[in-house]
Motif scaffolding. Structure first.
Motif, PDB file in Angstrom:
ATOM      1  N   UNK A 116       0.809  -1.216   0.000  1.00 11.56           N
ATOM      2  CA  UNK A 116       0.000   0.000   0.000  1.00 11.56           C
ATOM      3  C   UNK A 116       0.848   1.274   0.000  1.00 11.56           C
ATOM      4  N   UNK A 117       1.892   1.299   0.807  1.00 13.03           N
ATOM      5  CA  UNK A 117       2.731   2.502   0.919  1.00 13.03           C
ATOM      6  C   UNK A 117       3.342   2.879  -0.427  1.00 13.03           C
ATOM      7  N   UNK A 118       3.759   1.868  -1.187  1.00 12.10           N
ATOM      8  CA  UNK A 118       4.431   2.132  -2.457  1.00 12.10           C
ATOM      9  C   UNK A 118       3.434   2.595  -3.528  1.00 12.10           C
ATOM     10  N   UNK A 119       2.257   1.976  -3.546  1.00  6.42           N
ATOM     11  CA  UNK A 119       1.236   2.404  -4.501  1.00  6.42           C
ATOM     12  C   UNK A 119       0.801   3.836  -4.225  1.00  6.42           C
TER      13      UNK A 119
ATOM     14  N   UNK B  19       0.825   9.552  -5.626  1.00  9.47           N
ATOM     15  CA  UNK B  19       1.072  10.938  -5.228  1.00  9.47           C
ATOM     16  C   UNK B  19       2.127  11.588  -6.115  1.00  9.47           C
ATOM     17  N   UNK B  20       3.194  10.851  -6.421  1.00  6.83           N
ATOM     18  CA  UNK B  20       4.240  11.390  -7.291  1.00  6.83           C
ATOM     19  C   UNK B  20       3.693  11.677  -8.688  1.00  6.83           C
ATOM     20  N   UNK B  21       2.825  10.793  -9.157  1.00  7.29           N
ATOM     21  CA  UNK B  21       2.213  11.006 -10.473  1.00  7.29           C
ATOM     22  C   UNK B  21       1.362  12.275 -10.457  1.00  7.29           C
ATOM     23  N   UNK B  22       0.556  12.434  -9.449  1.00  6.55           N
ATOM     24  CA  UNK B  22      -0.327  13.604  -9.364  1.00  6.55           C
ATOM     25  C   UNK B  22       0.451  14.903  -9.208  1.00  6.55           C
TER      26      UNK B  22
ATOM     27  N   UNK C 210       7.175  12.431 -12.477  1.00  2.00           N
ATOM     28  CA  UNK C 210       7.125  11.153 -13.189  1.00  2.00           C
ATOM     29  C   UNK C 210       8.452  10.402 -13.119  1.00  2.00           C
ATOM     30  N   UNK C 211       9.552  11.122 -12.868  1.00  2.86           N
ATOM     31  CA  UNK C 211      10.843  10.447 -12.710  1.00  2.86           C
ATOM     32  C   UNK C 211      10.870   9.617 -11.432  1.00  2.86           C
ATOM     33  N   UNK C 212       9.934   9.893 -10.529  1.00  2.00           N
ATOM     34  CA  UNK C 212       9.800   9.099  -9.293  1.00  2.00           C
ATOM     35  C   UNK C 212       8.721   8.029  -9.429  1.00  2.00           C
ATOM     36  N   UNK C 213       7.583   8.374 -10.032  1.00  2.00           N
ATOM     37  CA  UNK C 213       6.465   7.435 -10.115  1.00  2.00           C
ATOM     38  C   UNK C 213       6.782   6.239 -11.008  1.00  2.00           C
ATOM     39  N   UNK C 214       7.442   6.480 -12.133  1.00  2.00           N
ATOM     40  CA  UNK C 214       7.666   5.398 -13.098  1.00  2.00           C
ATOM     41  C   UNK C 214       8.595   4.303 -12.559  1.00  2.00           C
ATOM     42  N   UNK C 215       9.794   4.630 -12.052  1.00  2.00           N
ATOM     43  CA  UNK C 215      10.652   3.556 -11.509  1.00  2.00           C
ATOM     44  C   UNK C 215       9.995   2.811 -10.340  1.00  2.00           C
ATOM     45  N   UNK C 216       9.285   3.541  -9.488  1.00  2.00           N
ATOM     46  CA  UNK C 216       8.624   2.901  -8.351  1.00  2.00           C
ATOM     47  C   UNK C 216       7.558   1.921  -8.831  1.00  2.00           C
TER      48      UNK C 216
ATOM     49  N   UNK D 209       7.547   0.308 -11.711  1.00  2.00           N
ATOM     50  CA  UNK D 209       8.208  -0.860 -12.303  1.00  2.00           C
ATOM     51  C   UNK D 209       8.623  -1.860 -11.217  1.00  2.00           C
ATOM     52  N   UNK D 210       9.116  -1.365 -10.083  1.00  2.00           N
ATOM     53  CA  UNK D 210       9.503  -2.290  -9.011  1.00  2.00           C
ATOM     54  C   UNK D 210       8.289  -3.037  -8.472  1.00  2.00           C
ATOM     55  N   UNK D 211       7.162  -2.359  -8.363  1.00  2.00           N
ATOM     56  CA  UNK D 211       5.964  -2.990  -7.806  1.00  2.00           C
ATOM     57  C   UNK D 211       5.309  -3.952  -8.797  1.00  2.00           C
ATOM     58  N   UNK D 212       5.453  -3.676 -10.082  1.00  2.00           N
ATOM     59  CA  UNK D 212       4.954  -4.607 -11.101  1.00  2.00           C
ATOM     60  C   UNK D 212       5.695  -5.933 -10.986  1.00  2.00           C
TER      61      UNK D 212
END
Length: 259
Positions: free
Chosen positions: A127-130, A135-138, A142-148, A150-153
């Motif tokens: 939950x914390x990572x999602x 939040x980073x996306x909003x 995006x340089x933070x949301x995208x790598x994060x 990928x790790x969760x996928x």
């Protein structure tokens, strides 16, 4: 030998006729309704000579639905989009890249809050990572949301299958092959088609990726290993596309899996 009494026979016959009349009276409206339907259908077909042709085409579309959907899913994956359980796709679909892009951009952007809520509920340990990625996306980071994401996928795929989506290529292939062995209705062939090797540029190695497209197609290998700085991959559409991959893995790809 017993001989039937004529009076008893006559009475039985009379009762049967009475029962038959009662049944006929009750089913008469139903039979008349069928007649009316048949007459109406005949008139409609007479007045619409293309009806049977159109019906035949519609039935053919239904029969070919899995194969046509696989084409659409493949076309979407080629430009970095992945469908989920909320994606509305018709039997035909346009198949036009611009239409797919516009449709998926609007769909993921508008449905993202509810999709994120579903994923957080399904994978509470993450939950914390999602929440952070959302939040980073909003905040347009995006340089933070995208790598994060990928790790969760990779992590979700491991939760569901015991294999990482990107790293365990050989193990993932063996797992998918096992799923397909029990695929009686062809659903896995459709569900797993977008993550087959070379279907989507997201999965190819950095040396095989057209780096000029990195602004609109997020290649995981390029991004996670920092192979490129001359083109920016930190864009809204890339973040949405990686979100679409997240929802696809969470709700579609291994939804039937019980291995």
């Amino acid at each position: 030998m017993l001989t039937p009494n004529k009076n008893e026979t006559s009475q039985t016959s009379s009762e049967f006729e009475s029962l038959f009349d009662s049944i006929r009276e009750k089913v008469a409206p139903f039979l008349q309704g069928l007649t009316n339907i048949a007459e109406a259908a005949t008139r409609y077909i007479h007045n619409n000579p293309d009806f049977l042709k159109n019906l035949s085409e519609a039935l053919e579309q239904i029969k070919n639905w899995p194969e046509r959907q696989k084409e659409l899913w493949g076309e979407a994956a080629q430009i970095g989009w992945f469908f989920n359980h909320e994606t509305e796709i018709g039997l035909r679909g346009s198949g036009d890249i611009k239409d797919i892009n516009a449709f998926m951009y609007s769909h993921i952007k508008n449905d993202l809050p509810s999709l994120v809520d579903e994923i957080r509920a399904q994978f509470p340990a993450r939950d914390e990572y999602f929440q952070s990625a959302f939040e980073m996306h909003n905040q347009n980071k995006f340089s933070c949301s995208i790598p994060l994401l990928f790790t969760q996928i990779d992590g979700i795929c491991h939760d569901l299958t015991g294999n990482l989506l990107f790293s365990d290529g050989a193990k993932r292939k063996d797992y998918i092959d096992k799923l397909k062995e029990s695929d009686e209705d062809g659903i896995y062939d459709l569900f797993l088609f977008p993550i087959k090797k070379d279907v989507s540029p997201i999965f190819v190695r950095a040396e095989d990726f057209d780096k000029r497209t990195i602004g609109t197609i997020p290649n995981r290998h390029v991004i996670m290993h920092g192979y490129m700085t001359e083109y920016s991959w930190a864009t809204e559409i890339n973040s949405l596309k990686v979100f679409s991959l997240l929802t696809y893995i969470a709700f579609i790809a291994f939804a039937k899996s019980d291995l």
